[in-house]
Design a protein around this motif. Structure first.
Motif, PDB file in Angstrom:
ATOM      1  N   ASP A  27       0.830  -1.206   0.000  1.00 55.20           N
ATOM      2  CA  ASP A  27       0.000   0.000   0.000  1.00 55.20           C
ATOM      3  C   ASP A  27       0.868   1.260   0.000  1.00 55.20           C
ATOM      4  OD1 ASP A  27      -2.578   0.869  -0.229  1.00 55.20           O
ATOM      5  OD2 ASP A  27      -2.974   0.962   1.906  1.00 55.20           O
ATOM      6  N   ARG A  32      -2.829   3.518  -3.038  1.00 57.58           N
ATOM      7  CA  ARG A  32      -4.254   3.534  -3.412  1.00 57.58           C
ATOM      8  C   ARG A  32      -5.080   3.241  -2.167  1.00 57.58           C
ATOM      9  NH1 ARG A  32      -5.049   5.359  -8.773  1.00 57.58           N
ATOM     10  NH2 ARG A  32      -3.048   5.068  -9.816  1.00 57.58           N
ATOM     11  N   ILE A  33      -5.144   4.198  -1.260  1.00 61.29           N
ATOM     12  CA  ILE A  33      -5.757   3.939   0.034  1.00 61.29           C
ATOM     13  C   ILE A  33      -7.221   4.370   0.107  1.00 61.29           C
ATOM     14  CG2 ILE A  33      -3.494   4.182   1.114  1.00 61.29           C
ATOM     15  CD1 ILE A  33      -4.412   6.847   2.274  1.00 61.29           C
ATOM     16  N   TYR A  34      -7.739   4.947  -0.959  1.00 63.32           N
ATOM     17  CA  TYR A  34      -9.122   5.435  -0.939  1.00 63.32           C
ATOM     18  C   TYR A  34      -9.994   4.637  -1.896  1.00 63.32           C
ATOM     19  CZ  TYR A  34      -6.757   9.411   1.201  1.00 63.32           C
ATOM     20  OH  TYR A  34      -5.988  10.195   2.015  1.00 63.32           O
ATOM     21  N   MET A  35     -11.239   4.441  -1.494  1.00 68.44           N
ATOM     22  CA  MET A  35     -12.239   3.873  -2.406  1.00 68.44           C
ATOM     23  C   MET A  35     -13.282   4.946  -2.685  1.00 68.44           C
ATOM     24  SD  MET A  35     -15.179   2.801  -0.435  1.00 68.44           S
ATOM     25  CE  MET A  35     -15.584   2.969   1.293  1.00 68.44           C
ATOM     26  N   SER A  38     -14.712   6.803   0.410  1.00 70.95           N
ATOM     27  CA  SER A  38     -13.801   7.204   1.489  1.00 70.95           C
ATOM     28  C   SER A  38     -13.964   8.659   1.880  1.00 70.95           C
ATOM     29  CB  SER A  38     -12.345   6.947   1.080  1.00 70.95           C
ATOM     30  OG  SER A  38     -12.102   5.581   0.865  1.00 70.95           O
ATOM     31  N   ASN A 137      -8.772  -4.481   2.287  1.00 68.16           N
ATOM     32  CA  ASN A 137      -9.692  -3.602   3.007  1.00 68.16           C
ATOM     33  C   ASN A 137      -9.084  -3.055   4.289  1.00 68.16           C
ATOM     34  OD1 ASN A 137     -12.680  -3.442   1.883  1.00 68.16           O
ATOM     35  ND2 ASN A 137     -11.870  -5.438   1.338  1.00 68.16           N
ATOM     36  N   THR A 140      -7.393   0.171   3.299  1.00 66.62           N
ATOM     37  CA  THR A 140      -8.240   1.111   2.571  1.00 66.62           C
ATOM     38  C   THR A 140      -9.062   1.913   3.572  1.00 66.62           C
ATOM     39  OG1 THR A 140      -8.423  -0.469   0.736  1.00 66.62           O
ATOM     40  CG2 THR A 140     -10.007   1.339   0.783  1.00 66.62           C
ATOM     41  N   GLU A 322     -11.206  -5.144  -7.025  1.00 67.83           N
ATOM     42  CA  GLU A 322     -10.588  -4.605  -5.818  1.00 67.83           C
ATOM     43  C   GLU A 322      -9.069  -4.751  -5.857  1.00 67.83           C
ATOM     44  OE1 GLU A 322     -13.237  -6.451  -5.929  1.00 67.83           O
ATOM     45  OE2 GLU A 322     -14.822  -5.552  -4.719  1.00 67.83           O
ATOM     46  N   PHE A 326      -6.444  -1.663  -5.991  1.00 68.52           N
ATOM     47  CA  PHE A 326      -5.406  -1.599  -4.962  1.00 68.52           C
ATOM     48  C   PHE A 326      -4.023  -1.364  -5.563  1.00 68.52           C
ATOM     49  CE2 PHE A 326      -2.341  -3.886  -2.178  1.00 68.52           C
ATOM     50  CZ  PHE A 326      -2.473  -3.122  -1.030  1.00 68.52           C
TER      51      PHE A 326
END
Length: 445
Positions: A27, A32-35, A38, A137, A140, A322, A326
């Motif tokens: 990570d 890419r820590i946001y969906m 978020s 997850n 995220t 997903e 990621f």
């Protein structure tokens, strides 16, 4: 929960920690820590901090009633608790990874009460590590790991109530359910199912009916109180604005498969315009729900077949989108674009000849296929568990109801995020299912 760690516990935890550390380092590389949702949770956390306002929209924009109830308050409060020390989402991820490690360990402790033997930890570890959604997850900014904690505690409390026949475990179930439904609204309709579960098990244990009924109704009362607070704020007695949003949105993927992405996009755009044109929030909410029911009546049998098919798919869904999000191979813009580039769409549009291009554009495919294989292995283990007569039939029935509930609730938008709250339960019972076979082999002369 017993916090004394023996050698097997330490080995188990060490492996789980190492896997989480690996994904956290990935990570840090991919960042890419946001969906998609978020920012709404972050907005709400900051709006609470700065204004004492439970609101998931941008405060610089005109206030919209939808954003007052779109996101439940527990995860924003969780973010706020961290933001009080540092507004740093990497710290949030470190905390979520810690919670994820605890969830996995706690799920194992639950299993030890159902006939699971720690000497078969390799089975549980294999099924857990082979499900990347758990670790994605955890890394995220999303509420799903926190929701998983409360569903596990609910499940564990049920087992304790089943085995010990003490009312306090039923109370813990009610409190865990309340906490869970205030993380994400997927659990709030389960409050009615919960009433039947608690009363049924209370009668089975011959407990005082009055106390059991009062305990069973605690989550329902919490829903009604929250609905009333939303009525005061928005003029509509309801739990979440997501309910009216999904009432129409569920049909987008159905029409996309039936008539194509372009036609489905036009359908959704028209429906949202019609809803947005209604000035009063209560009327918008009611219209969206009524429109959803109208669409269901018009397409009842084909839509229900589509809904149930996708509900079943959640048990084997590997989570390719997903994984690609990621790693940055996929963006949300491409994910929701009109051009369909998935496996099924490629076969449909280009035939077998298009598979070479598909594999070049999808380097994650070998990992996805491996995860899919282990998901099938997990599904077989679950079936073995459900038909294992040595396991208490009430535990098997409750587990089946709980897992199927989440599958049906996800429906056409089934993905690993929607399965994550119960994924460790599914993995755990699958491991117990295989243990029954392995123990028979070791005891057979």
């Amino acid at each position: 929960m017993d916090l004394k760690f023996n050698k097997k516990d330490k080995i188990f935890i060490s492996i789980i920690v190492l896997v989480h550390l690996l994904f956290f380092l990935l990570d840090c590389t991919y960042k890419r820590i946001y969906m998609g949702d978020s920012y709404e949770y972050i907005y709400e956390a900051l709006n609470i901090k700065n204004y004492g306002f439970f609101y998931s929209g941008n405060p610089a924009m005109p206030i919209s009633p939808e954003y007052m109830t779109q996101r439940q308050p527990v995860y924003p409060l969780f973010l706020l608790a961290i933001y009080m020390f540092a507004i740093n989402n990497w710290v949030v991820l470190l905390v979520q990874n810690t919670i994820s490690v605890f969830n996995i360990y706690y799920s194992r402790k639950i299993l030890l009460r159902t006939g699971y033997d720690a000497k078969y930890d390799w089975v549980l570890l294999l099924l857990t590590v082979a499900y990347p959604a758990q670790f994605i997850n955890a890394n995220t900014i999303a509420p799903d790991i926190l929701l998983q904690s409360f569903t596990l505690f609910y499940f564990g409390s049920f087992i304790l109530f089943l085995q010990n026949r003490k009312l306090r475990y039923a109370i813990w179930m009610s409190l865990a359910l309340i906490a869970g439904m205030f993380v994400k609204p997927v659990l709030y309709p389960f409050a009615l199912v919960h009433v039947f579960i608690i009363i049924g098990l209370g009668v089975y244990h011959k407990l005082l009916l009055q106390r059991i009924v009062l305990t069973a109704l605690i989550p329902v009362c919490a829903v009604l109180c929250y609905n009333y607070s939303n009525y005061i704020r928005t003029g509509k007695f309801h739990f979440t604005s997501n309910q009216s949003f999904n009432a129409v949105f569920y049909y987008y993927s159905y029409f996309s498969q039936k008539e194509g992405a372009d036609s489905a996009g036009k359908f959704l755009l028209k429906e949202r315009r019609d809803i947005a044109s209604i000035p009063d929030y209560k009327d918008r909410y009611d219209y969206a729900n009524e429109r959803g029911m109208e669409l269901l009546k018009q397409n009842f049998f084909p839509y229900m077949a589509y809904h149930l098919k996708n509900s079943a798919r959640i048990f084997i869904e590997p989570g390719k989108a997903e994984m690609d999000l990621f790693t940055g191979k996929l963006t949300y813009g491409r994910l929701y674009s009109k051009e369909q580039t998935g496996f099924s769409a490629t076969i449909k549009n280009k035939g077998i000849g298009g598979m070479g291009e598909y594999m070049r554009n999808n380097p994650s495919l070998p990992i996805v296929l491996l995860v899919l294989l282990f998901n099938f292995i997990r599904l077989v283990g679950m079936v073995l568990f459900f038909f294992d007569r040595k396991t208490n039939w009430l535990l098997r029935l409750f587990t089946f109801i709980f897992l199927v509930y989440f599958a049906i609730a996800a429906g056409p938008i089934a993905n690993t995020r929607y399965f994550l709250p119960v994924s460790l339960i599914a993995i755990g019972v699958a491991a117990v299912g295989y243990l029954g076979i392995m123990k028979k082999r070791t005891t057979t002369p």
